[in-house]
Design an enzyme around this catalytic site. Structure first.
Site, short mmCIF file in Angstrom:
data_model
loop_
_atom_site.label_atom_id
_atom_site.label_comp_id
_atom_site.label_asym_id
_atom_site.label_seq_id
_atom_site.Cartn_x
_atom_site.Cartn_y
_atom_site.Cartn_z
N CYS A 192 -0.01 -6.66 -6.87
CA CYS A 192 0.41 -7.79 -7.71
C CYS A 192 1.24 -8.81 -6.93
O CYS A 192 2.02 -8.44 -6.06
CB CYS A 192 1.24 -7.29 -8.87
SG CYS A 192 0.39 -6.09 -9.86
N LYS A 205 -9.69 6.05 7.50
CA LYS A 205 -10.45 4.79 7.60
C LYS A 205 -11.82 4.96 6.94
O LYS A 205 -12.28 4.10 6.19
CB LYS A 205 -10.66 4.35 9.05
CG LYS A 205 -9.47 3.84 9.80
CD LYS A 205 -8.94 2.52 9.32
CE LYS A 205 -7.95 2.70 8.23
NZ LYS A 205 -6.57 2.65 8.42
N ASN A 228 5.62 -8.05 -11.78
CA ASN A 228 5.27 -7.01 -10.80
C ASN A 228 6.14 -5.81 -11.10
O ASN A 228 7.31 -5.97 -11.41
CB ASN A 228 5.59 -7.46 -9.37
CG ASN A 228 4.63 -8.49 -8.84
OD1 ASN A 228 3.70 -8.88 -9.54
ND2 ASN A 228 4.85 -8.94 -7.63
N GLY A 229 5.57 -4.62 -10.95
CA GLY A 229 6.37 -3.41 -11.16
C GLY A 229 5.79 -2.57 -12.29
O GLY A 229 4.67 -2.82 -12.76
N GLU A 254 -11.49 5.09 3.14
CA GLU A 254 -11.07 3.82 2.54
C GLU A 254 -12.21 2.81 2.47
O GLU A 254 -12.36 2.09 1.50
CB GLU A 254 -9.96 3.17 3.38
CG GLU A 254 -8.61 3.80 3.23
CD GLU A 254 -7.57 3.12 4.12
OE1 GLU A 254 -6.48 2.83 3.64
OE2 GLU A 254 -7.86 2.87 5.31
N TRP A 280 -3.05 -6.15 -9.82
CA TRP A 280 -3.72 -4.93 -9.35
C TRP A 280 -3.44 -3.91 -10.43
O TRP A 280 -2.29 -3.51 -10.65
CB TRP A 280 -3.13 -4.50 -8.01
CG TRP A 280 -3.79 -3.33 -7.36
CD1 TRP A 280 -4.90 -3.34 -6.58
CD2 TRP A 280 -3.35 -1.96 -7.41
NE1 TRP A 280 -5.18 -2.07 -6.14
CE2 TRP A 280 -4.24 -1.20 -6.63
CE3 TRP A 280 -2.29 -1.30 -8.02
CZ2 TRP A 280 -4.13 0.17 -6.46
CZ3 TRP A 280 -2.16 0.06 -7.85
CH2 TRP A 280 -3.08 0.78 -7.08
N ARG A 308 -3.13 -9.23 -0.40
CA ARG A 308 -2.47 -7.99 -0.81
C ARG A 308 -3.40 -7.08 -1.60
O ARG A 308 -3.11 -5.90 -1.78
CB ARG A 308 -1.24 -8.33 -1.67
CG ARG A 308 -0.20 -9.12 -0.92
CD ARG A 308 0.68 -9.90 -1.85
NE ARG A 308 1.59 -9.05 -2.58
CZ ARG A 308 2.88 -8.95 -2.34
NH1 ARG A 308 3.42 -9.63 -1.36
NH2 ARG A 308 3.66 -8.18 -3.06
N HIS A 335 -9.26 28.99 9.09
CA HIS A 335 -8.42 29.52 8.02
C HIS A 335 -8.85 29.01 6.65
O HIS A 335 -8.00 28.79 5.78
CB HIS A 335 -6.95 29.19 8.28
CG HIS A 335 -6.42 29.84 9.53
ND1 HIS A 335 -6.33 31.20 9.68
CD2 HIS A 335 -5.98 29.30 10.70
CE1 HIS A 335 -5.85 31.48 10.89
NE2 HIS A 335 -5.64 30.34 11.52
N LYS A 340 -3.58 -4.04 -0.26
CA LYS A 340 -3.01 -4.16 1.08
C LYS A 340 -1.53 -3.78 1.05
O LYS A 340 -1.01 -3.18 1.98
CB LYS A 340 -3.18 -5.61 1.57
CG LYS A 340 -2.66 -5.87 2.97
CD LYS A 340 -3.55 -5.22 3.98
CE LYS A 340 -3.01 -5.25 5.39
NZ LYS A 340 -3.46 -4.08 6.16
N GLU A 368 -6.18 9.75 10.84
CA GLU A 368 -6.27 8.29 10.63
C GLU A 368 -7.74 7.85 10.62
O GLU A 368 -8.15 7.03 9.79
CB GLU A 368 -5.47 7.57 11.72
CG GLU A 368 -5.68 6.06 11.82
CD GLU A 368 -5.36 5.27 10.56
OE1 GLU A 368 -4.79 5.83 9.61
OE2 GLU A 368 -5.73 4.09 10.51
#
Ligand code: G6P
Length: 610
Positions: free
Chosen positions: A2, A487, A100-101, A490, A74, A27, A506, A605, A483
């Protein structure tokens, strides 16, 4: 995530707000809207999609509003629909609000308001705020906001306008950033959740703190504390650098940023080392060498990709500087009762500097008396203002939702910080010089990986048919493979689980067969023989194996189905070429599978809610 943008001044508020919202687009968001006051009426325009569509709807109307507030949403409470998009207004369409929040007690308040006859139109927590302010409104917007704030629990940054006061935006914040900018001539004032959205203007800027309320008019900005007492705020001069986001001929921001890495690593290390003294040097590091020599343990807090960079930094700090180092996911750390001693240094890593969980964790650590070193890419972000000292990545704006260049820059900066800490302890000058020389070679090695992008594309063709992957690595390659797996998840929506390779036997091994390929990160020399054994175990169960390995790892020829050869490095810096290879792999799989690489579903983002 947001974003808030509001404007009052001599320019056309609607157009300025649209431009501001575009600055906030990177964002990540799913809907956008603007409200303004025009000839005494409150007008609202929304789109359950991109700002461009909102612009197409609004611009032809050519309205010269008196004031406007805008928002990119968002979704948290309720689907990304038109009704749930901000701004929200009250039943009488007299006031509009962007938020926002997250309001934690919105259900209780909604019930309370419904019992008083208020009707709700959306599923959002935000509508509760606007209805509450409207409920308390008696010709004084500031007073109504204060009354509402007393009842609201949770985090918020809000901007509100009312049709009775077309020269006023009331703004307030709690645990969610909000700043106000105005020019010296006092002909315009702006409010935003991100000062970098101030469009390259040279402004006086003030940042609201928790529970503060501001009345923003063109000619004056008045700020009040939680008791309603007027306060003087420190003003900062702010020149928002304006760099129009450009793909520079690349098809996607992600690819552009992957290819930028030889340069961004250079920028991250440039001027920050002395080969003569075999150590690192940082501009603006406000901790003295005495402070840092006294550090007995380090605690690294971060989220997402930054957390994975933090784990690689932790391995470096322990191995090279011999400092006990732990990492904590910020969203977990903030609810612990962390053990912080006099000798604890907190390192908070965040590309954006706005991640709500990381900021909350920093506040918690500071409340316990810890010193905080921020590692951040965005100047003037909340993290940079709240840390005791901050090292910048200097990677330039990262637009792609999938973080790539920030990750490698975080590791470059933290490698130099490790060197600095190691030299304050046992590291010799010669060891320091070798460390620097190895690091300086990385940009050139990344170019070699990038030159092989067409080969990676071919490998991606072969592997894009699979729906599940295991990513394996050991030591420095453990978090590198996590990582790379992140990627892939995502950007291509393929399930990829990362494991330290020794852990395969295991449990996870139960899943292996010819439909579950392994991406093996083999560049850690110390554990090379060990990962070969792990891969043989996987091969015996029929799993296809794609290895990312440094040239010369000939033993893999008999084990792996495919090998992507990487330039050789020392163990601690193998993360760089291996990461870039992982990024290219994820990118090409996503491209072949046809996902929207610049707008991956559900992701933001900058995650500014808890
Ligand atoms: C979001 C982004 C991730 C990022 C994480 C932490 O989830 O999509 O790419 O790693 O936030 O962001 P930060 O700005 O704190 O590094």
């Amino acid at each position: 995530m947001c974003g808030i943008f509001g404007y009052i001044g001599e320019k056309n508020p609607l157009q300025v707000c649209l431009r501001g919202l575009k600055q906030l687009e990177y964002r990540g968001y799913d809907s956008a809207g603007i409200s303004g006051i025009f000839e005494g009426r409150l007008l609202t325009f929304k789109e359950a999609s991109k700002v461009n569509y909102l612009e197409d709807k609004v611009i032809p109307k050519d309205l010269k509003m008196e004031i406007a507030i805008g928002h990119t949403r968002w979704a948290t409470h309720g689907k990304p629909t038109l009704l749930n998009a901000h701004p929200h207004s009250d039943g009488k369409n007299s006031l509009a609000l962007v938020h926002n929040g997250v309001i934690e007690n919105y259900e209780t308040l909604k019930e309370m308001l419904k019992n008083k006859g208020v009707t709700f139109n959306s599923d959002t927590d935000t509508e509760v705020i606007v209805q509450l302010i409207s409920f308390f409104y008696k010709q004084d917007l500031k007073k109504a906001v204060f009354r509402a704030l007393k009842l609201l629990k949770g985090s918020l940054a809000i901007a509100v306008i009312h049709k009775d006061t077309p020269d006023l935006i009331v703004a307030a914040c709690r645990e969610s950033p909000l700043c106000i900018g105005y020019n010296e001539e006092k002909t315009e004032a702006l409010v935003s959740s991100d000062p970098n959205a101030f469009l390259g203007k040279s402004l006086q800027v003030l940042f609201l703190k928790n529970e503060e309320v501001a009345c923003i008019r063109r000619k004056e900005v008045l700020v009040y504390d939680k008791n309603g007492k007027k306060i003087e705020k420190p003003i900062e001069k702010f020149d928002a650098e304006y760099e129009a986001p450009s793909k520079d001929g690349f098809e996607h921001f992600m690819l552009k940023e992957i290819f930028e890495q030889p340069l961004t690593i250079q920028k991250a290390i440039l001027g920050r080392y002395s080969e003569d003294f075999g150590t690192a040097e940082f501009e603006n590091l406000s901790f003295s060498s005495k402070d840092l020599a006294a550090v007995s343990n380090v605690l690294i807090i971060a989220c997402g990709t930054s957390f994975l960079a933090g784990n690689i930094a932790a391995a470096l700090l322990e191995e090279k500087a011999r400092i006990p180092t732990h990492t904590e996911i910020a969203s977990e750390f903030r609810y612990k009762n962390p053990i912080i001693t006099k000798g604890t240094l907190i390192i908070a890593i965040s590309q954006s500097g706005e991640t709500a969980d990381t900021i909350a964790a920093v506040r918690e650590a500071k409340a316990k008396g810890a010193k905080v070193l921020g590692i951040c890419n965005v100047k003037n972000s909340t993290l940079t203002r709240e840390s005791d000292s901050c090292l910048f990545l200097k990677a330039g704006p990262e637009i792609s939702v999938c973080s790539t260049k920030a990750f490698t820059s975080q590791i470059a900066v933290l490698s130099l910080f490790t060197l600095y800490m190691a030299r304050l302890r046992h590291y010799s000058k010669e060891e320091g010089t070798t460390f620097i020389q190895d690091l300086k070679k990385i940009p050139q090695k990344l170019k070699q990986v990038l030159d092989k992008a067409p080969e990676m594309r071919q490998l991606a063709e072969k592997y894009s048919k699979y729906e599940n992957f295991f990513f394996l690595g050991r030591r420095y390659m453990h978090f590198t493979c996590l990582e790379a797996a992140l990627k892939l998840k995502e950007i291509s929506y393929v399930n990829a689980n990362g494991y330290p390779a020794g852990e395969l036997k295991h449990g996870p091994i139960a899943l292996l067969d010819e439909n579950l390929p392994i991406a093996a990160f083999c560049a850690n020399k110390q554990t090379y023989e060990k990962i070969l054994t792990n891969l043989l175990e996987a091969k015996a169960r029929g799993a296809p194996i794609l290895a990312f390995a440094p040239v010369g790892s000939e033993e893999l020829l008999a084990i792996a189905d495919d090998i992507f050869w990487l330039p050789s490095t020392c163990d601690e810096f193998a993360v760089f070429p291996s990461t870039v290879a992982g990024q290219l792999f994820a990118y090409y799989i996503a491209k072949i599978r046809g996902t929207d690489i610049d707008q991956p579903r559900n992701l933001a983002k900058s995650v500014t809610v808890e």
